[in-house]
Design an enzyme around this catalytic site. Structure first.
Site, PDB file in Angstrom:
ATOM      1  N   SER A 154      -9.853   2.035   2.693  1.00  0.00           N
ATOM      2  CA  SER A 154      -8.905   2.895   2.152  1.00  0.00           C
ATOM      3  C   SER A 154      -7.782   1.974   1.391  1.00  0.00           C
ATOM      4  O   SER A 154      -7.362   2.332   0.399  1.00  0.00           O
ATOM      5  CB  SER A 154      -8.116   3.599   3.318  1.00  0.00           C
ATOM      6  OG  SER A 154      -7.368   3.110   4.051  1.00  0.00           O
ATOM      7  N   LYS A 204       0.927  -1.166   0.121  1.00  0.00           N
ATOM      8  CA  LYS A 204       0.001   0.054  -0.025  1.00  0.00           C
ATOM      9  C   LYS A 204       0.961   1.350  -0.031  1.00  0.00           C
ATOM     10  O   LYS A 204       2.068   1.262   0.559  1.00  0.00           O
ATOM     11  CB  LYS A 204      -0.873  -0.143   1.201  1.00  0.00           C
ATOM     12  CG  LYS A 204      -1.933   1.102   1.571  1.00  0.00           C
ATOM     13  CD  LYS A 204      -2.890   0.935   2.592  1.00  0.00           C
ATOM     14  CE  LYS A 204      -3.929   2.063   2.657  1.00  0.00           C
ATOM     15  NZ  LYS A 204      -4.533   1.927   3.926  1.00  0.00           N
ATOM     16  N   SER A 253      -9.912  -0.108   7.162  1.00  0.00           N
ATOM     17  CA  SER A 253      -9.477  -0.254   5.913  1.00  0.00           C
ATOM     18  C   SER A 253      -8.708  -1.570   5.049  1.00  0.00           C
ATOM     19  O   SER A 253      -8.375  -1.517   4.193  1.00  0.00           O
ATOM     20  CB  SER A 253      -8.499   0.887   5.776  1.00  0.00           C
ATOM     21  OG  SER A 253      -9.098   2.094   5.641  1.00  0.00           O
TER      22      SER A 253
HETATM   23  N1  GLN Z   1     -13.340   4.494   6.649  1.00  0.00           N
HETATM   24  C1  GLN Z   1     -12.760   4.854   7.740  1.00  0.00           C
HETATM   25  C2  GLN Z   1     -12.068   6.355   7.681  1.00  0.00           C
HETATM   26  O1  GLN Z   1     -12.238   6.877   6.712  1.00  0.00           O
HETATM   27  C3  GLN Z   1     -11.417   3.942   8.221  1.00  0.00           C
HETATM   28  C4  GLN Z   1     -10.187   4.332   7.384  1.00  0.00           C
HETATM   29  C5  GLN Z   1      -9.157   3.267   7.699  1.00  0.00           C
HETATM   30  O2  GLN Z   1      -9.261   2.265   8.462  1.00  0.00           O
HETATM   31  N2  GLN Z   1      -7.835   3.711   7.515  1.00  0.00           N
HETATM   32  O3  GLN Z   1     -11.460   6.793   8.574  1.00  0.00           O
END
Ligand code: GLN
Length: 486
Positions: A151, A76, A175
Site C-alpha cells: 500500500s 505516507k 506494504s
Molecule cells: N497487501 C496486504 C493487504 O492488503 C498488505 C497491506 C499492508 O501491508 N498494509 O492487506
C-alpha cells in the site's frame, strides 16, 4: 543532486555544496513537474517545507550536524501530521486535519528533516497496487501503465522518481517491501514493536509496522536510527535498547549462513525473478556467505491466516469512523442510525468494506474459534518455522514478489491481489525484520530481493543488504522519466 541518496544529500549539505532551501525547492519543482502523471503525493506542503529547510540551514550554520538535518522527505499519508491533512487514502478522512504528529513524524522533525508532503496509498493501507486509494492510483515510474505496488505505493514511486530524498511507509503484510520491489528501491520493515505506532492510523494493530522507503540500505539504517525506540505512548513498542544501525553496515559477510526457503522458489515464481535472485545469491557466495536450503512448512498457510487476523483487527479499528468525531459525515442524516450507516457506506471504499465484513464475521460468537483462534494458532506455527530456521542460518533470502509490477487494472479478483504478498506476509505474522532491495531487472522492470532476519536483528539485515549494494549497482538504476511530465 535530487537523484542522490539521503546519506549523499546529507554530506552535500554538510560540505556546503547546496543549501536545504535550494534542495527543497529542487524537489518541489520535480514534484510539480511529475506528480500529475505519477499521483505519488496527495498533499504537498510547499510553504512549511521551505520554512523547515530555512530552519535547517540556520541550525547547520550554527554548528548542528545531525545526520539527516535538512534532507527533504515525504511521509505516507497514514501518519498523523499536525495541521496537515491526513487522509489514509480514504474518503472517510479526506478532510481530516490531524491535531498532533505521529511519533515517527516528531522524530524526523527533531532530526531536522524537511517534510515535502504526504504520499498516496491504498485506502487504510489495504491493497497491493495502490489502486484502492480514494485519490486514484499511483503510477509506476518505470512504466506508467503499471502499478507501483502497495500500500505504500506513493512513497515508493516518489523515491524511484526522485521526488524526495527519503520517505516513510508502513507494512502490515508487505506494504513497504512489495512496492519497494516493484519500484526498484529499498524498503525496510523493522521488527514489530521497534518503531512506535503512535499517531499511525491503525489497520491491523498486531501486524502494522512503520519503516523507511529509500534509495539504499545505508539510508534505511540512517532512517531507522531516527525512527526506532521505545515510546511510552505505544504499549506495544519494544523496551529493547536500540543500536546505531549504521555501525554494522561495513561488517564482512565471510562465514554468514543464508537460508533459502524452498517454498519461495516453487510454483508461481516467474522465471525472470527466479534467475535474478539466484544470481544475487551467487553474488553472496562470492562475498563469503554459504547457502543452505531451509523449510518453512507452514508458509502456504500465511496468506489465509493473515486474511482472518488482519480483517478482524481492522474491523475493530475502523469502528471509530462513524461520522461523530472526525472525518467524513453523510449529508442530512435523518437519525443517528442513518448517519452511521450512510457515513460508513459513503466514506469507505469496496475493499475496506470487504475487510470489515470478513473481520466482523471471523470475530462473531459462532465463528471466533473456527476462524480467529485457528488463525492465531497458525500464526504461532509460522513463527516456530522461523525460530527453527534461525537456529541454523543468520538471514533468510528469497524474492520479495513472485513477479515484477503488473498492469493497472490487471487484478480484479480480490484473492489474486491477496496472493501478492505470498513471500512477505509470514514475516509480519512472525514480527520479524525484512528488507527488499533491488536485485535485477526483467523486461525493463525492477526485481526485489527479500532479506529477513531474526527478532530485532535489524543491524544484521541492513548489513547483509548494504554489502550487496557495495558489490552491485542494481539500486542505482533509475527509470527514465524524460518522456513523462514537463
Ligand atoms: N497487501 C496486504 C493487504 O492488503 C498488505 C497491506 C499492508 O501491508 N498494509 O492487506
Amino acid at each position: 543532486m535530487i537523484e542522490k541518496t539521503a546519506a549523499e544529500l546529507a554530506s552535500a549539505l554538510n560540505n556546503g555544496e547546496i543549501s536545504s532551501v535550494e534542495l527543497t525547492q529542487a524537489y518541489l519543482d520535480r514534484i510539480s513537474a511529475h506528480n500529475e502523471q505519477l499521483n505519488a503525493f496527495i498533499t504537498v506542503c510547499e510553504e512549511s517545507a521551505l520554512n523547515q529547510a530555512k530552519a535547517a540551514d540556520e541550525k547547520r550554520a550554527n554548528g548542528d550536524s545531525t545526520p539527516l538535518l535538512g534532507v527533504p522527505m515525504a511521509h505516507k499519508d497514514i501518519f498523523c501530521t499536525e495541521g496537515v491533512t491526513t487522509s489514509c487514502g480514504s474518503r472517510m478522512l479526506h478532510n481530516f486535519i490531524a491535531p498532533y504528529n505521529a511519533t515517527v513524524v516528531e522524530n524526523f522533525n527533531a532530526a531536522g528533516a524537511v517534510m515535502l508532503g504526504k504520499t498516496n496509498m491504498d485506502e487504510f493501507a489495504m491493497g497491493s497496487s495502490n489502486e484502492t486509494s480514494f485519490f486514484g492510483p499511483v503510477r509506476n515510474p518505470w512504466d506508467l501503465e503499471r502499478v507501483p505496488g502497495g500500500s505504500s505505493g506513493g512513497s515508493a514511486a516518489a523515491i524511484a522518481a526522485d521526488l524526495c530524498g527519503m520517505a516513510t511507509g508502513t507494512d502490515t503484510g508487505g506494504s513497504i517491501r512489495q512496492p519497494a520491489a516493484f519500484c526498484g528501491i529499498t524498503g525496510f520493515k523493522p521488527s514489530y514493536g521497534r518503531v512506535s505506532r503512535w499517531g499511525m492510523i491503525a489497520f491491523a494493530s498486531s501486524l502494522d509496522q512503520a519503516g523507511p522507503i529509500c534509495k539504499s540500505a545505508e539510508d534505511a539504517a540512517l532512517m531507522t536510527n531516527v525512527m526506532a525506540g521505545l515510546d511510552i505512548k505505544d504499549s506495544t513498542s519494544a523496551d529493547i535498547a536500540t543500536e546505531d544501525y549504521t555501525a554494522q553496515l561495513g561488517q564482512s559477510l565471510e562465514g554468514i549462513k543464508i537460508g533459502i526457503p524452498k517454498q519461495h522458489f516453487a510454483e508461481g515464481l516467474s522465471t525472470g525473478v527466479e534467475q535474478s535472485i539466484r544470481d544475487a545469491l551467487a553474488e553472496y557466495e562470492k562475498l563469503g556467505a554459504t547457502l543452505k536450503e531451509i523449510d518453512l512448512p507452514n508458509n502456504h498457510l500465511s496468506v489465509s491466516a493473515y486474511y482472518v487476523v488482519a480483517p478482524a483487527e481492522a474491523s475493530a479499528n475502523l469502528s471509530r469512523y462513524d461520522g461523530v468525531r472526525y472525518g467524513y459525515r453523510c449529508e442530512n442524516p435523518v437519525d443517528l442510525e442513518d448517519m452511521y450507516k450512510r457515513t460508513r457506506s459513503e466514506g469507505f471504499g469496496d475493499e475496506v468494506k470487504r475487510r470489515i465484513m470478513v473481520g466482523t464475521y471471523a470475530l462473531s460468537a459462532g465463528f471466533y474459534d473456527a476462524y480467529y483462534r485457528k488463525a492465531q494458532k497458525i500464526r504461532r506455527l509460522i513463527k516456530n518455522d522461523f525460530d527453527a530456521a534461525f537456529k541454523d542460518v543468520d538471514v533468510v533470502i528469497g524474492p520479495t514478489s513472485p513477479h515484477t509490477a503488473f498492469k493497472l487494472g490487471a487484478k480484479t479478483d480480490p484473492v489474486a491481489m491477496y496472493l501478492e504478498d505470498i513471500y512477505t506476509i509470514a514475516v509480519n505474522l512472525a514480527g520479524l525484520p525484512g528488507i527488499s532491495i533491488p536485485a535485477g531487472m526483467s523486461d525493463g522492470l525492477p526485481i526485489g530481493m527479500h532479506i529477513v532476519g531474526n527478532d530485532f536483528a535489524e543491524s544484521r539485515v541492513l548489513n547483509v543488504a548494504h554489502q550487496f549494494q557495495l558489490a552491485t549497482d542494481w539500486h542505482k538504476q533509475k527509470p527514465d522519466l524524460s518522456g513523462a511530465g514537463s
